[in-house]
Design a protein around this motif. Structure first.
Motif, PDB file in Angstrom:
ATOM      1  N   ILE A 497       8.950   1.203  -1.581  1.00  0.00           N
ATOM      2  CA  ILE A 497       7.798   2.385  -1.188  1.00  0.00           C
ATOM      3  C   ILE A 497       8.758   3.547  -0.868  1.00  0.00           C
ATOM      4  CG2 ILE A 497       6.250   2.621   0.685  1.00  0.00           C
ATOM      5  CD1 ILE A 497       5.949  -0.110   1.179  1.00  0.00           C
ATOM      6  N   GLU A 499       8.228   8.161  -1.051  1.00  0.00           N
ATOM      7  CA  GLU A 499       7.299   9.234  -1.210  1.00  0.00           C
ATOM      8  C   GLU A 499       7.507   9.789  -2.630  1.00  0.00           C
ATOM      9  OE1 GLU A 499       8.851  12.090   1.419  1.00  0.00           O
ATOM     10  OE2 GLU A 499       7.079  11.712   2.951  1.00  0.00           O
ATOM     11  N   LYS A 500       8.731   9.707  -3.365  1.00  0.00           N
ATOM     12  CA  LYS A 500       8.905  10.336  -4.817  1.00  0.00           C
ATOM     13  C   LYS A 500       8.921   8.870  -5.750  1.00  0.00           C
ATOM     14  CE  LYS A 500      11.868  14.401  -3.854  1.00  0.00           C
ATOM     15  NZ  LYS A 500      12.745  13.933  -2.535  1.00  0.00           N
ATOM     16  N   GLU A 501       8.065   8.984  -6.733  1.00  0.00           N
ATOM     17  CA  GLU A 501       7.760   8.309  -7.761  1.00  0.00           C
ATOM     18  C   GLU A 501       9.205   7.865  -8.359  1.00  0.00           C
ATOM     19  OE1 GLU A 501       4.968   9.133 -10.691  1.00  0.00           O
ATOM     20  OE2 GLU A 501       4.544   6.875 -10.661  1.00  0.00           O
ATOM     21  N   PRO A 536       4.469  -1.398 -11.214  1.00  0.00           N
ATOM     22  CA  PRO A 536       3.752  -0.842 -10.231  1.00  0.00           C
ATOM     23  C   PRO A 536       3.170  -1.796  -9.461  1.00  0.00           C
ATOM     24  CG  PRO A 536       3.103   0.252 -12.435  1.00  0.00           C
ATOM     25  CD  PRO A 536       4.033  -0.989 -12.564  1.00  0.00           C
ATOM     26  N   PRO A 540      -0.851   1.193  -6.423  1.00  0.00           N
ATOM     27  CA  PRO A 540       0.470   1.644  -6.888  1.00  0.00           C
ATOM     28  C   PRO A 540       0.515   2.846  -6.048  1.00  0.00           C
ATOM     29  CG  PRO A 540      -1.296   2.365  -8.426  1.00  0.00           C
ATOM     30  CD  PRO A 540      -1.964   1.511  -7.418  1.00  0.00           C
ATOM     31  N   ARG A 541      -0.020   3.446  -5.414  1.00  0.00           N
ATOM     32  CA  ARG A 541       0.202   4.629  -4.261  1.00  0.00           C
ATOM     33  C   ARG A 541      -0.736   4.350  -3.035  1.00  0.00           C
ATOM     34  NH1 ARG A 541      -0.720  10.892  -5.844  1.00  0.00           N
ATOM     35  NH2 ARG A 541       0.895  11.481  -4.058  1.00  0.00           N
ATOM     36  N   ASN A 544       0.258   8.361   0.082  1.00  0.00           N
ATOM     37  CA  ASN A 544       1.044   9.409  -0.133  1.00  0.00           C
ATOM     38  C   ASN A 544       2.622   8.806  -0.563  1.00  0.00           C
ATOM     39  OD1 ASN A 544       0.891  11.653  -1.169  1.00  0.00           O
ATOM     40  ND2 ASN A 544       0.519  12.653   0.736  1.00  0.00           N
ATOM     41  N   HIS A 545       2.450   7.480  -0.736  1.00  0.00           N
ATOM     42  CA  HIS A 545       3.989   6.844  -0.955  1.00  0.00           C
ATOM     43  C   HIS A 545       3.750   5.965  -2.283  1.00  0.00           C
ATOM     44  CE1 HIS A 545       5.160   7.996   2.877  1.00  0.00           C
ATOM     45  NE2 HIS A 545       6.299   7.480   2.872  1.00  0.00           N
ATOM     46  N   PHE A 546       4.449   5.930  -3.253  1.00  0.00           N
ATOM     47  CA  PHE A 546       4.566   5.056  -4.192  1.00  0.00           C
ATOM     48  C   PHE A 546       5.053   3.814  -4.060  1.00  0.00           C
ATOM     49  CE2 PHE A 546       4.402   9.395  -5.856  1.00  0.00           C
ATOM     50  CZ  PHE A 546       3.089   9.552  -6.721  1.00  0.00           C
ATOM     51  N   ARG A 547       4.411   3.061  -4.769  1.00  0.00           N
ATOM     52  CA  ARG A 547       4.721   1.354  -4.570  1.00  0.00           C
ATOM     53  C   ARG A 547       5.162   0.528  -5.958  1.00  0.00           C
ATOM     54  NH1 ARG A 547       2.124  -0.723   0.020  1.00  0.00           N
ATOM     55  NH2 ARG A 547       1.340  -2.385  -1.192  1.00  0.00           N
ATOM     56  N   TRP A 548       6.405   0.234  -6.030  1.00  0.00           N
ATOM     57  CA  TRP A 548       6.673  -0.685  -7.154  1.00  0.00           C
ATOM     58  C   TRP A 548       7.122  -2.028  -6.609  1.00  0.00           C
ATOM     59  CZ3 TRP A 548       7.968   0.143 -12.762  1.00  0.00           C
ATOM     60  CH2 TRP A 548       7.336   1.223 -13.103  1.00  0.00           C
TER      61      TRP A 548
END
Ligand SMILES: Nc1ncnc2c1ncn2[C@@H]1O[C@H](COP(=O)(O)OP(=O)(O)OP(=O)(O)O)[C@@H](O)[C@H]1O
Ligand SMILES: [Zn+2]
Length: 591
Positions: A497, A499-501, A536, A540-541, A544-548
């Motif tokens: 997790i 903020e930046k993808e 992802p 996936p988001r 405001n945080h990206f999640r993989w």
């Protein structure tokens, strides 16, 4: 034999006429009008147990008497009277000076149970759930510690209730994923119950009409004694289930979300003054791609998981392995142009019913209508008092509820759950359909069930429509084995997790590389471990945080843990890892 009850109170209307034993001492204390009422609705604890209930009580009592730890599984069909069994057993424990916890998966079920138990247990019982105010909770814990309270009924976290002389923990609807807390501190109530009873040498009783594959498999291997109740109380039949093929509705020119059959049954149920429940899956956060003409669903070739459609980029993705495809314009199976992206809401169902039956009183029970504290109770209370004809809702109303006047149950879109991107999707669907079907015809009036689907040939749907738990279990367990999914393997999932993808994606790849270094293969190149992803996350988001995510799969938990541990340590040495948050889940319940 059972604790004397402290005060006389009539039960809320249940509308059941059945064989009651009315004790002599009791009739003497009642007015004639009350006796009349009680012939129909008598106090619960005076019920004669069915032979199946009696046998189960006997078995669990024997386990309790041994004073050594044991977990038992009770598989009892919907309406077989599991609540009654729980009540007797708890009564038993109380007589012998012990105390007990009864867990239910959702807050909405606590009040129904509390009402059921109230007459026998009165003030000795308390309902605990996360909705309580801090002050109320503190007071409750004090009373529990001081032994004033002997029975705790509650959702997940009630498993920690500090009762003295705890002898028995019951998990009703043990298959429910609500028993698993996904946030920190992560735990599964079943495991906590087991640990506590191991320490205190007590009994854990798991109950369900649709046990989890894991629990039933454990019962099959003999690790957990299996108790069964195959019949409904008073030999009432399980309701017949009609499976409606929605592809044919389209051919008939019916574009409504209700089949003609369901429309007709709704109308007749309304006319008879009986109640209906209509189910939809929880608000879809994942949309799958289906052919409305032939029912074909687009799945990942490698993982056999339904691909998820993303409006952004107009693409379909596998959330296990990240395989990506452009949605086809025509169906790969039949060539039809009716390829659709699927996801429906309860609001739309409500609107459509209003259009069809303007006079019907409708209640809606879903995430949106139950945000306030008492909303569940209010809505269910209204429905129980028969102030509405139709209850529309998500699976939060699927299990446990006992409404005698409900004679029709409709599942609007069985496929929605079947096509969740999760290897447990089929098991969940079977459980949901069976539970939902079990809400109909629980009293004297016979019930009926309609399941609408684009894939009537799916085994989850066929077996659920035949109320065939065992048949489903053996098919599904074979599938899990062939695909190397749990319970034959364990899975640990790591969600990255940030903020930046870009950073999350790079990090996820770096984690996979770090893990790969730890793979040891035998001479033939085989390894007992699998790495899935990076891909992802299903969400996936978030905030405001990206999640993989990256998952690892293996037969032995210890080996798997160590493998992951080493991999994460190597990953931590890569500068890209700095600032990335890792969420690690062992055997996650949804994937
Ligand atoms: N021995 C009995 N005699 C008469 N009625 C009973 C008896 N046991 C239970 N009942 C009634 O049968 C109905 C179904 O029981 P209950 O709700 O406990 O079923 P269940 O097994 O928990 O079902 P589900 O899995 O669907 O929740 C209830 O209305 C209950 O009051
Ligand atoms: Zn895949």
């Amino acid at each position: 034999m059972f604790p004397a009850r402290s005060r006389l109170r009539l039960l809320p209307k249940r509308g059941l006429a059945m064989t009651w034993e009315i004790g002599e001492s009791m009739t003497g204390m009642m007015h004639e009008a009350d006796i009349e009422l009680n012939v129909h609705q008598g106090p619960d604890y005076l019920r004669t147990l069915t032979p199946e209930q009696g046998k189960v009580c006997e078995k669990v009592t024997q386990a309790l008497d041994k004073q050594s730890y044991e977990t038992l599984l009770l598989h009892g069909v919907t309406g077989s009277g599991k609540t009654e069994v729980y009540q007797r057993l708890i009564g038993e424990v109380l007589v012998k000076g012990g105390s007990a916890i009864l867990l239910v998966p959702e807050i909405s079920l606590t009040s129904q149970i509390a009402r059921y138990f109230q007459d026998q247990f009165g003030e000795q019982l308390i309902v605990l759930h996360s909705g309580l105010q801090v002050g109320e909770k503190a007071k409750a814990w004090q009373d529990i510690l001081q032994g004033k309270i002997r029975i705790v009924v509650g959702a997940r976290s009630a498993v920690f209730a500090p009762l003295p002389d705890l002898r028995l923990i019951i998990l009703d609807e043990e298959h429910e994923s609500a028993y698993h807390q996904e946030e920190n501190p992560k735990y599964h109530a079943r495991n906590v119950a087991r640990k506590r009873m191991e320490q205190l040498r007590g009994v854990v009783l798991l109950g369900s009409a649709t046990p989890s594959l894991e629990a039933y498999a454990a019962a099959q291997t003999g690790k957990v004694p299996l108790l069964t109740m195959e019949e409904r109380v008073n030999r009432r039949p399980l309701p017949p289930v009609e499976v409606v093929d929605m592809r044919e509705e389209l051919i008939k020119g019916n574009r409504s979300m209700f089949s003609l059959s369901l429309q007709d049954k709704l109308k007749r149920t309304l006319e008879r003054g009986e109640q209906s429940m209509l189910f939809l899956n929880r608000r879809g956060y994942s949309t799958f791609v289906v052919c409305r003409e032939c029912g074909y669903v687009i799945r990942c070739h490698d993982c056999d998981i339904a691909l998820t459609y993303h409006t952004q980029g107009h693409t379909m993705r596998c959330h296990y392995c990240n395989h990506e495809e452009v949605p086809p314009r025509t169906c790969p199976e039949c060539g039809s142009r009716y390829i659709r992206f699927f996801g429906q809401g309860t609001q739309r169902v409500e609107d459509e019913i209003k259009g069809l039956y303007p006079a019907a009183q409708i209640l809606r029970l879903d995430f949106d209508t139950t945000r306030s504290k008492d909303a569940y109770e209010n809505i269910l209370g209204k429905f129980r008092r028969q102030e509405a004809d139709i209850l529309v809702g998500t699976q939060m109303m699927a299990k446990g509820l006992d409404f005698p006047n409900v004679t029709l149950v409709g599942v609007v879109a069985a496929d929605q759950m079947l096509n969740m991107p999760d290897f447990r999707a089929r098991e969940r669907t079977f459980q949901l359909l069976t539970q939902v079907a079990g809400r109909a015809g629980r009293s004297q009036k016979p019930g009926q069930v309609v399941i609408q689907t684009y894939t009537p040939e799916d085994r989850a749907i066929i077996q659920a429509s035949q109320h065939n738990f065992k048949g489903f279990f053996w098919e599904e367990i074979g599938y899990r084995k062939a695909r190397n999914y749990p319970p034959f393997t364990h899975v640990i999932r790591v969600t990255l997790i940030h903020e930046k993808e870009e950073k999350v994606i790079k990090g996820a790849h770096s984690l996979v590389n770090s893990l790969r270094q730890g793979i040891v293969s035998d001479q033939n190149g085989n390894t007992s471990l699998d790495i899935l992803g990076p891909a992802p996350a299903v969400i996936p988001r978030l905030k405001n945080h990206f999640r993989w995510q990256v998952s690892v799969k293996g037969k032995l938990m210890d080996t798997l843990r160590e493998f992951l541990h080493q991999g994460v340590r190597r990953f931590a040495r890569d500068p890209i890892s700095s600032g990335i948050q890792l969420n690690i889940e062992v055997d996650p319940l949804s994937m």
